[in-house]
Design a protein around this motif. Sequence first.
Motif, PDB file in Angstrom:
ATOM      1  N   LYS A  80     -38.184  43.001 -28.355  1.00  0.00           N
ATOM      2  CA  LYS A  80     -39.439  43.473 -27.640  1.00  0.00           C
ATOM      3  C   LYS A  80     -39.599  42.690 -26.625  1.00  0.00           C
ATOM      4  CE  LYS A  80     -41.952  39.496 -30.050  1.00  0.00           C
ATOM      5  NZ  LYS A  80     -42.530  38.987 -28.588  1.00  0.00           N
ATOM      6  N   GLY A  81     -38.873  41.760 -26.031  1.00  0.00           N
ATOM      7  CA  GLY A  81     -38.783  41.110 -24.868  1.00  0.00           C
ATOM      8  C   GLY A  81     -39.919  40.461 -24.152  1.00  0.00           C
ATOM      9  N   THR A  82     -40.776  39.902 -25.116  1.00  0.00           N
ATOM     10  CA  THR A  82     -41.910  38.970 -24.748  1.00  0.00           C
ATOM     11  C   THR A  82     -41.828  37.772 -25.364  1.00  0.00           C
ATOM     12  OG1 THR A  82     -43.096  39.701 -26.791  1.00  0.00           O
ATOM     13  CG2 THR A  82     -43.434  41.055 -24.866  1.00  0.00           C
ATOM     14  N   VAL A  83     -42.348  36.603 -24.709  1.00  0.00           N
ATOM     15  CA  VAL A  83     -42.323  35.371 -25.121  1.00  0.00           C
ATOM     16  C   VAL A  83     -43.769  34.824 -25.701  1.00  0.00           C
ATOM     17  CG1 VAL A  83     -40.924  34.873 -23.129  1.00  0.00           C
ATOM     18  CG2 VAL A  83     -43.151  34.568 -22.702  1.00  0.00           C
ATOM     19  N   PRO A  84     -43.509  33.850 -26.529  1.00  0.00           N
ATOM     20  CA  PRO A  84     -42.518  33.080 -26.707  1.00  0.00           C
ATOM     21  C   PRO A  84     -41.685  33.652 -28.047  1.00  0.00           C
ATOM     22  CG  PRO A  84     -44.292  32.292 -27.858  1.00  0.00           C
ATOM     23  CD  PRO A  84     -44.874  33.330 -27.214  1.00  0.00           C
ATOM     24  N   VAL A  85     -40.461  33.245 -28.048  1.00  0.00           N
ATOM     25  CA  VAL A  85     -39.347  33.367 -29.036  1.00  0.00           C
ATOM     26  C   VAL A  85     -38.722  32.221 -29.369  1.00  0.00           C
ATOM     27  CG1 VAL A  85     -37.027  34.747 -29.621  1.00  0.00           C
ATOM     28  CG2 VAL A  85     -39.035  36.004 -27.974  1.00  0.00           C
ATOM     29  N   LEU A  86     -38.699  31.967 -30.688  1.00  0.00           N
ATOM     30  CA  LEU A  86     -37.938  30.890 -31.206  1.00  0.00           C
ATOM     31  C   LEU A  86     -36.759  31.076 -31.922  1.00  0.00           C
ATOM     32  CD1 LEU A  86     -38.072  27.596 -31.384  1.00  0.00           C
ATOM     33  CD2 LEU A  86     -39.021  27.856 -33.766  1.00  0.00           C
ATOM     34  N   VAL A  87     -35.562  30.864 -31.733  1.00  0.00           N
ATOM     35  CA  VAL A  87     -34.362  31.307 -32.306  1.00  0.00           C
ATOM     36  C   VAL A  87     -34.064  29.999 -33.189  1.00  0.00           C
ATOM     37  CG1 VAL A  87     -32.248  31.809 -32.019  1.00  0.00           C
ATOM     38  CG2 VAL A  87     -33.530  32.765 -30.595  1.00  0.00           C
ATOM     39  N   LEU A  88     -34.058  30.248 -34.415  1.00  0.00           N
ATOM     40  CA  LEU A  88     -33.648  29.239 -35.303  1.00  0.00           C
ATOM     41  C   LEU A  88     -32.201  29.722 -36.056  1.00  0.00           C
ATOM     42  CD1 LEU A  88     -36.994  28.939 -37.358  1.00  0.00           C
ATOM     43  CD2 LEU A  88     -35.983  27.449 -35.582  1.00  0.00           C
ATOM     44  N   GLN A  89     -31.737  28.837 -36.694  1.00  0.00           N
ATOM     45  CA  GLN A  89     -30.363  29.214 -37.433  1.00  0.00           C
ATOM     46  C   GLN A  89     -30.365  30.309 -38.339  1.00  0.00           C
ATOM     47  OE1 GLN A  89     -28.725  25.635 -39.210  1.00  0.00           O
ATOM     48  NE2 GLN A  89     -27.120  25.835 -37.913  1.00  0.00           N
ATOM     49  N   ASP A  90     -31.509  30.354 -38.967  1.00  0.00           N
ATOM     50  CA  ASP A  90     -31.610  31.659 -40.134  1.00  0.00           C
ATOM     51  C   ASP A  90     -32.505  32.481 -39.936  1.00  0.00           C
ATOM     52  OD1 ASP A  90     -33.877  29.930 -40.182  1.00  0.00           O
ATOM     53  OD2 ASP A  90     -33.937  29.955 -42.524  1.00  0.00           O
ATOM     54  N   ARG A  91     -33.115  32.647 -38.598  1.00  0.00           N
ATOM     55  CA  ARG A  91     -34.033  33.815 -38.339  1.00  0.00           C
ATOM     56  C   ARG A  91     -34.804  33.631 -36.975  1.00  0.00           C
ATOM     57  NH1 ARG A  91     -36.425  30.022 -41.444  1.00  0.00           N
ATOM     58  NH2 ARG A  91     -38.794  29.250 -41.074  1.00  0.00           N
ATOM     59  N   VAL A  92     -35.246  34.455 -36.653  1.00  0.00           N
ATOM     60  CA  VAL A  92     -36.108  34.388 -35.313  1.00  0.00           C
ATOM     61  C   VAL A  92     -37.527  34.694 -35.368  1.00  0.00           C
ATOM     62  CG1 VAL A  92     -36.324  35.537 -33.017  1.00  0.00           C
ATOM     63  CG2 VAL A  92     -34.101  35.412 -34.050  1.00  0.00           C
ATOM     64  N   LEU A  93     -38.285  33.677 -34.878  1.00  0.00           N
ATOM     65  CA  LEU A  93     -39.825  34.133 -34.710  1.00  0.00           C
ATOM     66  C   LEU A  93     -40.403  34.311 -33.331  1.00  0.00           C
ATOM     67  CD1 LEU A  93     -40.671  30.482 -36.529  1.00  0.00           C
ATOM     68  CD2 LEU A  93     -40.247  32.490 -37.680  1.00  0.00           C
ATOM     69  N   GLU A  94     -40.959  35.451 -33.562  1.00  0.00           N
ATOM     70  CA  GLU A  94     -41.343  36.100 -32.171  1.00  0.00           C
ATOM     71  C   GLU A  94     -43.116  36.022 -32.002  1.00  0.00           C
ATOM     72  OE1 GLU A  94     -38.296  39.949 -31.891  1.00  0.00           O
ATOM     73  OE2 GLU A  94     -39.725  39.823 -33.573  1.00  0.00           O
ATOM     74  N   GLN A  95     -43.667  35.480 -32.965  1.00  0.00           N
ATOM     75  CA  GLN A  95     -45.154  35.302 -32.695  1.00  0.00           C
ATOM     76  C   GLN A  95     -45.587  33.889 -32.479  1.00  0.00           C
ATOM     77  OE1 GLN A  95     -47.091  37.962 -32.255  1.00  0.00           O
ATOM     78  NE2 GLN A  95     -45.208  39.332 -32.596  1.00  0.00           N
ATOM     79  N   SER A  96     -46.390  33.647 -31.572  1.00  0.00           N
ATOM     80  CA  SER A  96     -46.751  32.276 -31.199  1.00  0.00           C
ATOM     81  C   SER A  96     -47.315  31.367 -32.480  1.00  0.00           C
ATOM     82  CB  SER A  96     -47.681  32.125 -30.019  1.00  0.00           C
ATOM     83  OG  SER A  96     -48.857  32.548 -30.376  1.00  0.00           O
ATOM     84  N   LEU A  97     -48.185  32.108 -33.215  1.00  0.00           N
ATOM     85  CA  LEU A  97     -48.706  31.211 -34.252  1.00  0.00           C
ATOM     86  C   LEU A  97     -47.495  30.983 -35.409  1.00  0.00           C
ATOM     87  CD1 LEU A  97     -52.089  33.092 -34.865  1.00  0.00           C
ATOM     88  CD2 LEU A  97     -51.869  30.732 -34.145  1.00  0.00           C
TER      89      LEU A  97
END
Length: 209
Positions: free
Chosen positions: A57-74
């Motif tokens: 989706k190319g928008t920030v923030p993005v948090l890359v964890l070991q097991d998943r990716v969180l793409e929503q700030s909340l």
Amino acid sequence: MTSAPYAESTVPTLYSFRRCPYAMRARMALGYSGVPLNTVEVSLKAKPAKMLERSPKGTVPVLVLQDRVLEQSLDIMRWALSQHDPDDWLLARDVGGQRQSAELIAENDSRFKQDLDHYKYAVRYPEFTQDEYRRQGERFLHRLNALLESRDFLAADHLTLADIAIAPFIRQFCAVDPDWFWQSPYPHLQRWLQRFLASELFVTAMAKR
């Protein structure tokens, strides 16, 4: 940031943009929680290939964890607080406070965000004048000011998720016309924003990397 319980291989990566209010609130929650973190400041004109690979989706923030990716700030904020929440930002034992916090954040992220965008970029929305868009946004300012009349924070007698999630957007509303904002009839909201802007949490989150 470093912390003994976290191995180097488990350190999450946050893709962020300094001036984005969604990224601001994510950075503050992560900073407060003390989670070790690699932060990548994104150029919106040249987004990192690794970020786009994990979050197309190319928008920030993005948090890359070991097991998943969180793409929503909340989601990022709540994940951070699930790791460590020493001052009870989540109001774990206050169901009423949780409900009010959720309602305020929902209003901020929907109607107020739309009013803010119209006010900030009024030239793109010629249906109404900038003053009219500001008056529409004032509905939320009025609600927050009333809440802050009897206490220093929005959902409890201490800083919570609601304050951190909403403050970057009030800051942005203020920045459209600071002279108007600081002379507006919202003294409690003004004091709340001043405390936020002077806080170590905000100053640290806004430091250039």
